[in-house]
Write an enzyme that holds these catalytic residues in place. Structure first.
Site, PDB file in Angstrom:
ATOM      1  N   TYR A 357      76.006   8.828  37.412  1.00 26.76           N
ATOM      2  CA  TYR A 357      74.971  10.072  37.296  1.00 26.76           C
ATOM      3  C   TYR A 357      75.575  11.061  38.199  1.00 26.76           C
ATOM      4  CZ  TYR A 357      70.587  12.487  35.889  1.00 26.76           C
ATOM      5  OH  TYR A 357      69.898  13.640  35.404  1.00 26.76           O
ATOM      6  N   CYS A 358      75.641  12.304  37.516  1.00 26.57           N
ATOM      7  CA  CYS A 358      75.966  13.543  38.527  1.00 26.57           C
ATOM      8  C   CYS A 358      76.964  13.111  39.645  1.00 26.57           C
ATOM      9  CB  CYS A 358      74.536  13.892  39.337  1.00 26.57           C
ATOM     10  SG  CYS A 358      74.531  15.432  40.285  1.00 26.57           S
ATOM     11  N   VAL A 359      76.859  13.477  40.863  1.00 25.88           N
ATOM     12  CA  VAL A 359      77.746  13.120  41.787  1.00 25.88           C
ATOM     13  C   VAL A 359      78.100  12.008  41.865  1.00 25.88           C
ATOM     14  CG1 VAL A 359      76.115  13.178  43.933  1.00 25.88           C
ATOM     15  CG2 VAL A 359      78.689  13.956  43.853  1.00 25.88           C
ATOM     16  N   GLY A 361      78.925  10.203  39.401  1.00 23.01           N
ATOM     17  CA  GLY A 361      79.892  10.036  38.388  1.00 23.01           C
ATOM     18  C   GLY A 361      81.031  10.578  38.845  1.00 23.01           C
ATOM     19  N   LEU A 385      77.321  10.221  33.367  1.00 17.84           N
ATOM     20  CA  LEU A 385      76.111  11.361  32.914  1.00 17.84           C
ATOM     21  C   LEU A 385      76.169  12.546  33.543  1.00 17.84           C
ATOM     22  CD1 LEU A 385      73.522   8.169  32.914  1.00 17.84           C
ATOM     23  CD2 LEU A 385      74.968   9.069  30.885  1.00 17.84           C
TER      24      LEU A 385
END
Length: 619
Positions: A357-359, A361, A385
């Protein structure tokens, strides 16, 4: 002679103009009490100033502290230089502004005069776009001549300020983007809604309470500066209503492993059978993991368990100066790889599904590219994500990333060993200042009200620090130089390439994301070497991801493999009602739906380090 109402003549049974009786709400009835409360409010403001100064005087906040104001002044000075360099150009711009004010004044006078049917009055009745802003919802922004004119003058000034940037010649693209962003911050800060006597609602409440609202508001300001240890920790919710592990982040699980950088949580299964492939979730380390486990109704973790997944979560530490040298590679080795080792030890499985998720990812993508060179094939599918891998279209966050600002930030982080979470929180809030800063400033410190409890905003305020080495590497290699997308990022002495990642990838972008813009995520999705399922969710960076199926609140779009123009992809995409969670689950099952007996944390003689949500999340 026609009848009189409030000192204004009626015309055709309708009262044009302003009812003078409405002004009574703005008249101070008890000057003595008002004066006493203003003095008390100023005393509390002094306490807030002391809380701000004290840590600086003690040296706890170094002089090298990163400060976006410095870059703001420099950038807007570049704009001013263009207009001041040629006197004729400057005079023409000022003349245009003054003529706009004069025209506005004439229309406002006509609007609130007896001649309400005049063309100029009717033209003035159509308010600016700012009226749609909820901060200008109070009726007196339209019905009171003073506030009506004030709002229109403000909107005129905003338009002029925007023009000064867009029409300034000789600015490079990055400087113009920064100038537009900073000018928006300035104009939003100077909004009449942000001051006691230019905001009708605050003005009335101040008069009605004889200034007691300001006394309480300034006291809350002092408390929030103290809570931020010299920085303003803007309260966006009632913190007292939430306790991590009691009514937030409560999904049952155990901490089964711990490294210097993270704890690994294994959640208790809720089904008798589970997918053979365990599920590893890698959240961002710039926030805490429980955004995916807010409460049973919103918890992505709980939902995954109910679908039959064996869920493992990385819970990153909130680092201090002792971890200053922990870099990007360390987060891969002591985070993702450590989690993979833990899962294999606990379940015996060598193949897993991973989510970033976010960083988180972005880190997962870098890890997969490194794994491809090392022959590490344990991750068999990856879900990203709201995670960027190409940063060309990274949006307003790029405003804060250039050589000069990175050098200043590196000096600051070298002095303290990390970047404080309050600085990160301020930057993210600035991206949506009209929603995430100024309404709370007005409500908390001018009106003296307290925000309602809201779990998502509690999580948002629970900011974390980031290590100096990792943050510097991330900003330079991703935002500044875009090395991950270009195949130039070096990790573990290897140059990694996203094209080496051939496993299936599920890549979710969200339509209104201001942190990882959908166009940016789409561009990065085309860089992977294997099949990519690109999905566009409604809403933004948080609500678009934390979108449980039951409420059917938002929708999502699917289409062809990501390539070419994002707008063209979006135009031809198919809309689906409901949450992307269900679509993702079907995608996962299509890859491998084999199930085994549920695995309980700590089964056999394996050690348990504690209950979820663990200890790192509490720091």
């Amino acid at each position: 002679m026609a009848g009189v109402d409030g000192g204004l003549k009626k015309k055709g049974g309708k009262t044009p103009g302003f009812d003078a009786k409405a002004a009574e709400a703005y008249l101070i009835r008890d000057p003595e009490t008002f004066a006493v409360n203003i003095a008390r409010a100023l005393e509390n403001l002094g306490k807030a100033a002391s809380e701000w100064l004290a840590p600086r005087e003690r040296g706890e906040i170094p002089q090298a502290s990163a400060d976006p104001v410095t870059d703001l002044v420099k950038t807007l000075s570049d704009v001013a230089e263009y207009w001041m360099a040629e006197p004729k150009r400057s005079i023409e711009a000022q003349t245009h502004l003054l003529s706009s004010y004069y025209d506005l004044w004439a229309k406002s006078v006509a609007q609130f005069s007896e001649d309400a049917d005049s063309p100029s009055a009717k033209a003035a009745e159509t308010g600016p776009a700012e009226r749609k802003n909820r901060r200008f919802a109070d009726a007196d922004w339209q019905e009171n001549p003073f506030f009506d004119f004030l709002l229109k003058a403000y909107q005129t000034t905003v338009g002029f300020a925007d023009r000064m940037v867009t029409e300034a010649e000789g600015l490079d693209e990055h400087t113009r983007t920064k100038a537009l962003f900073y000018m928006r911050q300035v104009t939003e800060a100077l909004s009449p809604a942000n001051f006691v006597f230019t905001n009708p609602q605050v003005f009335r409440e101040t008069v009605a309470s004889s200034g007691a609202n300001l006394v309480k508001g300034m006291a809350q300001l002092a408390e929030d500066v103290a809570a931020g240890h010299g920085h303003l920790k803007l309260r966006q919710t009632d913190y007292s209503k939430f306790v991590i592990g009691q009514n937030i982040a409560i999904t049952s699980g155990k901490v089964v492993a711990r490294s210097p950088l993270c704890e690994i949580i294994h959640y208790v299964p809720t089904t008798k059978k589970v997918f053979k492939r365990p599920l590893l979730i890698v959240p961002p380390w710039i926030n805490k993991f429980y955004i995916l486990d807010l409460n049973p109704q919103k918890s992505f973790v709980k939902w995954c368990l109910d679908q039959g997944h064996s869920v493992f979560m990385v819970s990153w530490i909130n680092p201090d100066a002792r971890l200053a040298d922990k870099g990007w590679e360390d987060y891969i080795r002591e985070g993702i790889d450590f989690a993979l080792d833990t899962i294999e030890e606990r379940t015996g499985e060598k193949e897993i599904n991973a989510i970033g998720y976010c960083v988180g990812g972005t880190l997962l993508s870098a890890a997969l590219a490194l794994h491809a060179q090392e022959g590490n094939e344990r991750i068999r599918s990856a879900t990203l994500l709201a995670a960027q891998t190409d940063f060309v279209h990274a949006g307003d966050l790029k405003v804060f990333i250039d050589e000069g600002q990175l050098a200043a930030l590196d000096r600051h982080m070298k002095a303290v060993g990390y970047l404080d979470g309050s600085i990160m929180a301020t930057v993210f809030n600035m991206l949506r200042a009209s929603d995430l800063i100024w309404p709370y400033v007005v409500d908390n410190y001018l009106r003296g009200t307290e925000p309602l409890p809201f779990d998502l905003l509690y999580w948002n305020s629970d900011s974390t620090r980031v290590t100096a080495a990792c943050h510097s590497f991330y900003l330079r290699n991703c935002y500044l130089e875009n090395n991950l997308a270009r195949g130039l990022m070096r990790v573990a002495e290897k140059r990694i390439n996203l094209g080496d990642i051939t496993i299936p990838v599920y890549d979710l972008a969200t339509r209104d994301d201001h942190i990882a813009p959908a166009k940016s995520v789409f561009t990065g999705a085309a860089l992977f070497g294997g099949p990519v399922e690109f999905v566009l969710g409604a809403s933004g960076h948080i609500a678009g991801v934390v979108n449980p199926p039951e409420p059917e609140k938002y929708q999502y779009w699917t289409g062809a493999s990501p390539s070419g123009d994002f707008d063209a992809w979006q135009a031809s995409a198919t809309a689906h009602k409901g949450s992307w969670w269900v679509h993702w689950q079907n995608w996962i099952e299509a890859k491998d739906d084999e199930k085994v007996k549920a695995r309980a944390p700590g089964s056999g003689k394996r050690a348990i380090l504690g209950d979820a949500p663990g200890t790192y999340v509490l720091s």
